[in-house]
Design an enzyme around this catalytic site. Sequence first.
Site, PDB file in Angstrom:
ATOM      1  N   ASP A   1      36.882  48.790  40.132  1.00 29.22           N
ATOM      2  CA  ASP A   1      37.249  48.073  38.904  1.00 29.22           C
ATOM      3  C   ASP A   1      35.994  47.777  38.082  1.00 29.22           C
ATOM      4  O   ASP A   1      36.082  47.264  36.960  1.00 29.22           O
ATOM      5  CB  ASP A   1      38.071  46.809  39.203  1.00 29.22           C
ATOM      6  CG  ASP A   1      37.296  45.766  39.986  1.00 29.22           C
ATOM      7  OD1 ASP A   1      36.191  46.071  40.478  1.00 29.22           O
ATOM      8  OD2 ASP A   1      37.808  44.634  40.121  1.00 29.22           O
ATOM      9  N   SER A   2      34.820  48.165  38.602  1.00 28.79           N
ATOM     10  CA  SER A   2      33.590  48.142  37.804  1.00 28.79           C
ATOM     11  C   SER A   2      33.737  49.045  36.582  1.00 28.79           C
ATOM     12  O   SER A   2      32.916  48.996  35.674  1.00 28.79           O
ATOM     13  CB  SER A   2      32.392  48.580  38.651  1.00 28.79           C
ATOM     14  OG  SER A   2      32.675  49.816  39.300  1.00 28.79           O
TER      15      SER A   2
ATOM     16  N   ASP B   1      40.539  50.661  43.755  1.00 29.98           N
ATOM     17  CA  ASP B   1      40.167  49.247  43.774  1.00 29.98           C
ATOM     18  C   ASP B   1      41.258  48.418  43.105  1.00 29.98           C
ATOM     19  O   ASP B   1      41.556  48.617  41.922  1.00 29.98           O
ATOM     20  CB  ASP B   1      38.861  49.103  42.984  1.00 29.98           C
ATOM     21  CG  ASP B   1      38.030  47.935  43.431  1.00 29.98           C
ATOM     22  OD1 ASP B   1      38.418  47.245  44.390  1.00 29.98           O
ATOM     23  OD2 ASP B   1      36.955  47.726  42.814  1.00 29.98           O
TER      24      ASP B   1
ATOM     25  N   LYS C   1      41.220  48.961  48.011  1.00 30.42           N
ATOM     26  CA  LYS C   1      40.247  47.914  48.336  1.00 30.42           C
ATOM     27  C   LYS C   1      40.680  46.609  47.675  1.00 30.42           C
ATOM     28  O   LYS C   1      41.136  46.608  46.536  1.00 30.42           O
ATOM     29  CB  LYS C   1      38.848  48.306  47.846  1.00 30.42           C
ATOM     30  CG  LYS C   1      37.793  47.218  48.083  1.00 30.42           C
ATOM     31  CD  LYS C   1      36.393  47.724  47.885  1.00 30.42           C
ATOM     32  CE  LYS C   1      35.916  47.709  46.457  1.00 30.42           C
ATOM     33  NZ  LYS C   1      35.948  46.390  45.797  1.00 30.42           N
TER      34      LYS C   1
ATOM     35  N   GLU D   1      39.408  42.360  47.201  1.00 27.54           N
ATOM     36  CA  GLU D   1      38.320  41.400  47.338  1.00 27.54           C
ATOM     37  C   GLU D   1      38.824  40.110  47.979  1.00 27.54           C
ATOM     38  O   GLU D   1      39.870  39.585  47.557  1.00 27.54           O
ATOM     39  CB  GLU D   1      37.725  41.070  45.959  1.00 27.54           C
ATOM     40  CG  GLU D   1      37.046  42.242  45.299  1.00 27.54           C
ATOM     41  CD  GLU D   1      36.413  41.889  43.952  1.00 27.54           C
ATOM     42  OE1 GLU D   1      36.367  40.690  43.585  1.00 27.54           O
ATOM     43  OE2 GLU D   1      35.964  42.825  43.278  1.00 27.54           O
TER      44      GLU D   1
ATOM     45  N   GLU E   1      28.787  42.543  49.734  1.00 25.63           N
ATOM     46  CA  GLU E   1      28.034  42.609  48.474  1.00 25.63           C
ATOM     47  C   GLU E   1      27.122  41.396  48.298  1.00 25.63           C
ATOM     48  O   GLU E   1      27.564  40.249  48.420  1.00 25.63           O
ATOM     49  CB  GLU E   1      29.004  42.708  47.277  1.00 25.63           C
ATOM     50  CG  GLU E   1      28.262  42.720  45.941  1.00 25.63           C
ATOM     51  CD  GLU E   1      29.058  43.233  44.760  1.00 25.63           C
ATOM     52  OE1 GLU E   1      30.187  43.720  44.953  1.00 25.63           O
ATOM     53  OE2 GLU E   1      28.518  43.152  43.638  1.00 25.63           O
TER      54      GLU E   1
HETATM   55  O1  KIV Z   1      34.162  47.955  41.572  1.00 24.06           O
HETATM   56  C1  KIV Z   1      33.179  48.348  42.210  1.00 24.06           C
HETATM   57  O2  KIV Z   1      32.421  49.220  41.767  1.00 24.06           O
HETATM   58  C2  KIV Z   1      32.908  47.735  43.500  1.00 24.06           C
HETATM   59  C3  KIV Z   1      31.617  48.074  44.165  1.00 24.06           C
HETATM   60  C4  KIV Z   1      30.539  47.266  43.562  1.00 24.06           C
HETATM   61  C5  KIV Z   1      31.674  47.907  45.638  1.00 24.06           C
HETATM   62  O3  KIV Z   1      33.697  46.971  43.972  1.00 24.06           O
END
Ligand code: KIV
Length: 270
Positions: free
Chosen positions: A47-48, A86, A116, A118, A185
């Site tokens: 989600d970056s 994500d 993934k 969080e 992280e």
């Molecule tokens: O969204 C992302 O790129 C991440 C990484 C920083 C692990 O969660």
Amino acid sequence: MTQDKITILDLGRMKAEGSKITMITAYDYPFAKIFSDAGVDVILVGDSVGNVFSGYDSTLPVTMDEMIYHTKAVVRSNPRALVVGDMPFMSYHVSTEETVRNAGRFLKEGGAQTVKLEGGINIKERIKAVTDMDIPVMGHIGLTPQSVHRMGGFKVQGKDDKSRRKLIEDAQAVEDAGAYAVVLEAIPADLAKDITAMLTIPTIGIGAGADCDGQVLVMHDILGLTYGRRPKFVKEYGNLKEAADASVKEFIAEVREGRFPTAEYTYEVK
Ligand code: KIV
């Protein structure tokens, strides 16, 4: 010889053998293809994307539909690497039912192999619900960017005894809930080392030192394509911004000076 697609079992095996796991983010077809062909083990459709692609100042505005769009583009490159989708902010926060439905979209519509989430103890029931439906989950603890407002900024976590203990409990909760790996992280290296030794699942570090079972970085950071804040843990391995700038400046100059297009780039009727 075509090599088999990487699975979550391979990552577990790599931890047991002591082979380091490599993970990188990607959000589109060409970069996913370059990274997988180069031999990376895992592609994270992070989600970056909200920061590095869309230009937001956090990951919070990213939607499920945007994540599915980018996941599909990555998967169309047919990568050998495991693809992780994500789960964005608010896609697993409201209810277990919504969490499972959204996790399922990453596999059913996006074509990813895993998702993934969080969080630690606070989301252990959600992780369990998703893994119980045969959707493998990668956890993510420490600096969790979706919690930026609770943390008061993008800050290193686990610096005092209380927060160290909490992170150890979070890591164990993520493993107990059924996750197959966990991202650590921005936490001190010695804490990441202890968590890596404690868990049976692989740890993948970003700003968590050299003793994790693997490492992940954001592709725009590795390739020198990032604007703004650059955390201490980022190593720039190339500078595509300079390469793009030089290429476009040459195109502009050639057009303005009448040097492009030449006959080589022109259709002619004989
Ligand atoms: O969204 C992302 O790129 C991440 C990484 C920083 C692990 O969660």
